[in-house]
Design a protein around this motif. Structure first.
Motif, PDB file in Angstrom:
ATOM      1  N   HIS A   1      13.914  -0.143   1.960  1.00 49.83           N
ATOM      2  CA  HIS A   1      13.430   0.004   3.326  1.00 49.83           C
ATOM      3  C   HIS A   1      13.256   1.497   3.636  1.00 49.83           C
ATOM      4  O   HIS A   1      13.952   2.346   3.072  1.00 49.83           O
ATOM      5  CB  HIS A   1      14.397  -0.631   4.326  1.00 49.83           C
TER       6      HIS A   1
ATOM      7  N   CYS B   1      15.898  -7.367   7.255  1.00 53.06           N
ATOM      8  CA  CYS B   1      14.763  -6.974   8.091  1.00 53.06           C
ATOM      9  C   CYS B   1      15.022  -5.576   8.614  1.00 53.06           C
ATOM     10  O   CYS B   1      16.160  -5.178   8.837  1.00 53.06           O
ATOM     11  CB  CYS B   1      14.513  -7.962   9.221  1.00 53.06           C
TER      12      CYS B   1
ATOM     13  N   ASP C   1      11.101  -0.748   9.663  1.00 52.78           N
ATOM     14  CA  ASP C   1       9.855  -0.412   8.962  1.00 52.78           C
ATOM     15  C   ASP C   1       8.857  -1.569   8.962  1.00 52.78           C
ATOM     16  O   ASP C   1       7.806  -1.499   8.334  1.00 52.78           O
ATOM     17  CB  ASP C   1      10.127   0.079   7.537  1.00 52.78           C
TER      18      ASP C   1
ATOM     19  N   THR D   1       9.214  -4.597   7.754  1.00 49.30           N
ATOM     20  CA  THR D   1       9.207  -5.441   6.565  1.00 49.30           C
ATOM     21  C   THR D   1      10.443  -6.322   6.549  1.00 49.30           C
ATOM     22  O   THR D   1      11.479  -5.991   7.130  1.00 49.30           O
ATOM     23  CB  THR D   1       9.181  -4.627   5.246  1.00 49.30           C
TER      24      THR D   1
ATOM     25  N   ARG E   1      12.582  -8.098   3.453  1.00 51.64           N
ATOM     26  CA  ARG E   1      12.715  -8.056   1.995  1.00 51.64           C
ATOM     27  C   ARG E   1      13.699  -9.127   1.539  1.00 51.64           C
ATOM     28  O   ARG E   1      14.723  -9.334   2.166  1.00 51.64           O
ATOM     29  CB  ARG E   1      13.194  -6.682   1.530  1.00 51.64           C
TER      30      ARG E   1
ATOM     31  N   ILE F   1       8.462  -8.934  -0.630  1.00 48.04           N
ATOM     32  CA  ILE F   1       8.354  -8.151   0.599  1.00 48.04           C
ATOM     33  C   ILE F   1       7.310  -8.794   1.497  1.00 48.04           C
ATOM     34  O   ILE F   1       6.180  -9.054   1.067  1.00 48.04           O
ATOM     35  CB  ILE F   1       7.922  -6.702   0.305  1.00 48.04           C
TER      36      ILE F   1
ATOM     37  N   GLU G   1       5.252  -7.920   4.839  1.00 47.02           N
ATOM     38  CA  GLU G   1       4.959  -6.739   5.645  1.00 47.02           C
ATOM     39  C   GLU G   1       4.500  -7.136   7.035  1.00 47.02           C
ATOM     40  O   GLU G   1       4.255  -8.293   7.313  1.00 47.02           O
ATOM     41  CB  GLU G   1       3.930  -5.879   4.933  1.00 47.02           C
ATOM     42  N   ASN G   2       4.347  -6.147   7.918  1.00 43.02           N
ATOM     43  CA  ASN G   2       4.155  -6.375   9.344  1.00 43.02           C
ATOM     44  C   ASN G   2       3.032  -7.340   9.691  1.00 43.02           C
ATOM     45  O   ASN G   2       3.149  -8.083  10.642  1.00 43.02           O
ATOM     46  CB  ASN G   2       3.992  -5.061  10.083  1.00 43.02           C
ATOM     47  N   GLU G   3       1.935  -7.375   8.957  1.00 46.14           N
ATOM     48  CA  GLU G   3       0.850  -8.284   9.330  1.00 46.14           C
ATOM     49  C   GLU G   3       1.224  -9.746   9.158  1.00 46.14           C
ATOM     50  O   GLU G   3       0.615 -10.634   9.729  1.00 46.14           O
ATOM     51  CB  GLU G   3      -0.434  -7.984   8.527  1.00 46.14           C
TER      52      GLU G   3
END
Length: 108
Positions: A62, A81, A84, A86, A88, A100, A102-104
Motif C-alpha cells: 500500500h 483496505c 490509496d 486499493t 489487497r 489488487i 483498484e479505485n475504479e
C-alpha cells in the motif's frame, strides 16, 4: 505505533507488539491460534505471534495508510483496505499480495 494486549480480568499486560512506525488503526486476533494482525498508518499490516510479541511478517504494498484488515486465520488469508484506494488480498504463509482491486472497482 505500539499495541499492548491486556488480560481483561486480571488487567495484566500480556504482550507488547512493537514494530509499526505510525499509528495502529485496527487489530484482529485469533487467541486460540495465538496470532494477530494489525493495520497501520505506516502503510503496512503486520502478522504477530501473540505469546512472544514477535512480528512474523509484514504485508507491504500500500502507498498510504492501511485502515482495516479482515483475516481468515484458518485459511491463512487476509484482505486490507487503504487510503490509496486499493483493496489487497494476501496469502499469509508467504506474506505475498495475491490480488489488487483498484479505485475504479471499489465505488463510493
Amino acid at each position: 505505533g505500539v499495541m499492548h494486549l491486556w488480560h481483561l480480568e486480571s488487567r495484566a499486560q500480556l504482550v507488547e507488539l512493537a514494530g509499526h512506525t505510525d499509528r495502529i488503526n485496527v487489530i484482529r486476533a485469533d487467541m486460540d491460534q495465538g496470532v494477530a494482525i494489525t493495520a497501520s498508518n505506516d502503510e503496512t499490516a503486520r502478522i504477530w505471534e501473540v505469546a512472544s510479541g514477535h512480528c512474523k511478517g509484514v504485508l507491504e504494498g500500500h502507498t498510504q495508510a492501511v485502515r482495516d484488515v479482515q483475516v481468515d486465520f484458518e485459511n491463512k488469508a487476509a484482505v486490507t483496505c487503504s487510503d490509496d484506494m486499493t483493496v489487497r488480498m494476501w496469502e499469509l504463509e508467504t506474506y505475498s499480495c495475491t490480488s489488487i482491486l483498484e479505485n475504479e472497482h471499489l465505488g463510493r
